[in-house]
Write an enzyme that holds these catalytic residues in place. Sequence first.
Site, PDB file in Angstrom:
ATOM      1  N   ASP A  27      -0.199  -2.158  -4.320  1.00  0.00           N
ATOM      2  CA  ASP A  27       0.101  -2.661  -3.392  1.00  0.00           C
ATOM      3  C   ASP A  27      -0.504  -2.991  -2.201  1.00  0.00           C
ATOM      4  O   ASP A  27      -1.630  -1.726  -1.878  1.00  0.00           O
ATOM      5  CB  ASP A  27       1.323  -1.931  -3.086  1.00  0.00           C
ATOM      6  CG  ASP A  27       2.442  -2.034  -1.866  1.00  0.00           C
ATOM      7  OD1 ASP A  27       2.608  -2.538  -1.226  1.00  0.00           O
ATOM      8  OD2 ASP A  27       3.031  -1.174  -0.924  1.00  0.00           O
ATOM      9  N   HIS A  44      -4.383 -10.902  -0.831  1.00  0.00           N
ATOM     10  CA  HIS A  44      -4.164 -11.444  -2.283  1.00  0.00           C
ATOM     11  C   HIS A  44      -5.040 -11.855  -3.251  1.00  0.00           C
ATOM     12  O   HIS A  44      -5.381 -11.562  -4.601  1.00  0.00           O
ATOM     13  CB  HIS A  44      -2.700 -11.875  -2.374  1.00  0.00           C
ATOM     14  CG  HIS A  44      -1.785 -11.876  -1.940  1.00  0.00           C
ATOM     15  ND1 HIS A  44      -1.051 -10.628  -1.820  1.00  0.00           N
ATOM     16  CD2 HIS A  44      -0.701 -12.270  -1.631  1.00  0.00           C
ATOM     17  CE1 HIS A  44       0.325 -10.231  -1.429  1.00  0.00           C
ATOM     18  NE2 HIS A  44       0.819 -11.507  -0.865  1.00  0.00           N
ATOM     19  N   TRP A  76      11.019 -12.719  -4.669  1.00  0.00           N
ATOM     20  CA  TRP A  76      11.634 -14.253  -4.363  1.00  0.00           C
ATOM     21  C   TRP A  76      11.876 -14.207  -3.188  1.00  0.00           C
ATOM     22  O   TRP A  76      11.660 -15.368  -2.376  1.00  0.00           O
ATOM     23  CB  TRP A  76      12.264 -14.325  -5.141  1.00  0.00           C
ATOM     24  CG  TRP A  76      12.314 -14.947  -7.305  1.00  0.00           C
ATOM     25  CD1 TRP A  76      12.588 -14.324  -8.258  1.00  0.00           C
ATOM     26  CD2 TRP A  76      11.128 -16.270  -6.997  1.00  0.00           C
ATOM     27  NE1 TRP A  76      11.316 -14.480  -8.808  1.00  0.00           N
ATOM     28  CE2 TRP A  76      10.879 -15.491  -8.423  1.00  0.00           C
ATOM     29  CE3 TRP A  76      10.342 -17.210  -6.733  1.00  0.00           C
ATOM     30  CZ2 TRP A  76      10.201 -16.232  -9.769  1.00  0.00           C
ATOM     31  CZ3 TRP A  76       9.724 -17.503  -7.635  1.00  0.00           C
ATOM     32  CH2 TRP A  76       9.459 -17.361  -8.752  1.00  0.00           C
ATOM     33  N   LEU A 138      -8.726  -4.486 -25.009  1.00  0.00           N
ATOM     34  CA  LEU A 138      -7.449  -3.448 -24.053  1.00  0.00           C
ATOM     35  C   LEU A 138      -6.445  -4.838 -24.183  1.00  0.00           C
ATOM     36  O   LEU A 138      -6.211  -6.365 -24.465  1.00  0.00           O
ATOM     37  CB  LEU A 138      -8.393  -3.098 -22.902  1.00  0.00           C
ATOM     38  CG  LEU A 138      -7.387  -3.490 -21.512  1.00  0.00           C
ATOM     39  CD1 LEU A 138      -6.621  -2.284 -21.290  1.00  0.00           C
ATOM     40  CD2 LEU A 138      -8.454  -3.747 -20.198  1.00  0.00           C
ATOM     41  N   ARG A 198       6.380   5.181  -3.779  1.00  0.00           N
ATOM     42  CA  ARG A 198       8.212   4.962  -4.856  1.00  0.00           C
ATOM     43  C   ARG A 198       7.819   3.698  -6.077  1.00  0.00           C
ATOM     44  O   ARG A 198       7.128   3.389  -5.996  1.00  0.00           O
ATOM     45  CB  ARG A 198       9.114   4.017  -4.380  1.00  0.00           C
ATOM     46  CG  ARG A 198       8.975   2.440  -3.065  1.00  0.00           C
ATOM     47  CD  ARG A 198       9.732   2.416  -1.998  1.00  0.00           C
ATOM     48  NE  ARG A 198       8.726   1.036  -1.184  1.00  0.00           N
ATOM     49  CZ  ARG A 198       8.682   1.169   0.392  1.00  0.00           C
ATOM     50  NH1 ARG A 198       9.280   2.385   0.148  1.00  0.00           N
ATOM     51  NH2 ARG A 198       8.266   0.521   0.741  1.00  0.00           N
ATOM     52  N   SER A 200       9.615   0.992  -6.604  1.00  0.00           N
ATOM     53  CA  SER A 200       9.870  -0.541  -6.533  1.00  0.00           C
ATOM     54  C   SER A 200      10.845  -1.095  -8.255  1.00  0.00           C
ATOM     55  O   SER A 200       9.874  -1.995  -8.166  1.00  0.00           O
ATOM     56  CB  SER A 200       8.898  -0.876  -5.649  1.00  0.00           C
ATOM     57  OG  SER A 200       8.706  -0.134  -4.390  1.00  0.00           O
TER      58      SER A 200
END
Length: 252
Positions: A27, A44, A76, A138, A198, A200
């Site tokens: 975030d 982003h 969305w 991984l 949180r 989410s």
Amino acid sequence: MALFSREREEPNVLNGKIPRHIAVIMDGNGRWAKQRLMPRVFGHKKGVDSLREVITTCKEWGVEYLTVFAFSSENWRRPADEVTFLMGLFLQVLQSEVERMYRNNIQLKVIGNRSHFSAELLEMISAAEEKTSSNTGLVLTIAADYGGHWDILQATQQLLKDKPDLASCFTEVDIQPYLAMAYAPDPDLFIRTGGEQRISNFLLWQLAYTELYFTDLPWPDFGRSALGDAIFWYQGRERRFGRISEQLDATK
Ligand code: FPP
């Protein structure tokens, strides 16, 4: 030791127990970009670099599973151009990184509701999963159009479709194999960057006993050193899974 070095000494996480599975909410991309007077999508893009660094570090430190929340069921609702950008970025990351993942023995998995993805993205996801399926290092899971509610619901629906006789008497153990991450142990460490505290709607079922770590650092500023801090914090936690400390001592 350089006494006046301005460089902070990093904790050596390899002296302690490395979490087998780390789950991350990446975030703070939008705010990071806004602070730099750039469009949100710039954050982003920069976030992909952080993800690359975190993947490399997890691999080096022996983390077995890394699961990242790239797009939630609720994302969305974002402005259409940002949604389009994120989908395009996902496609681009698959195109540009899968070969490197394959060479680095990383197994890629994507969890979430795929029904709203474009045919091109669906094809890329399947090809990427297929190509890396026999890798043994991984396990990188990208949660895309994922939500914890969706996961529990789809698992229950699939279970009842497969085993209608269980309708009135199924248990946790019956649901478990149908959850999107049935192939992995539950996360040991959850990290959320960007200052919010949180979950989410991420991995609701699987996070039941996970250690939760929150940092104010926005995701584009998160990397090896910040991951080290999170793991070092995790190593100081006592995981009791409902028991008391003395019971844990008895098993040592
Ligand atoms: C949350 O930050 C971040 C996202 C919804 C997208 C995360 C995507 C990446 C890090 C790109 C790399 C990943 C893949 C697999 C393509 P935010 O936009 O909510 O930030 P804000 O809270 O500052 O607005």
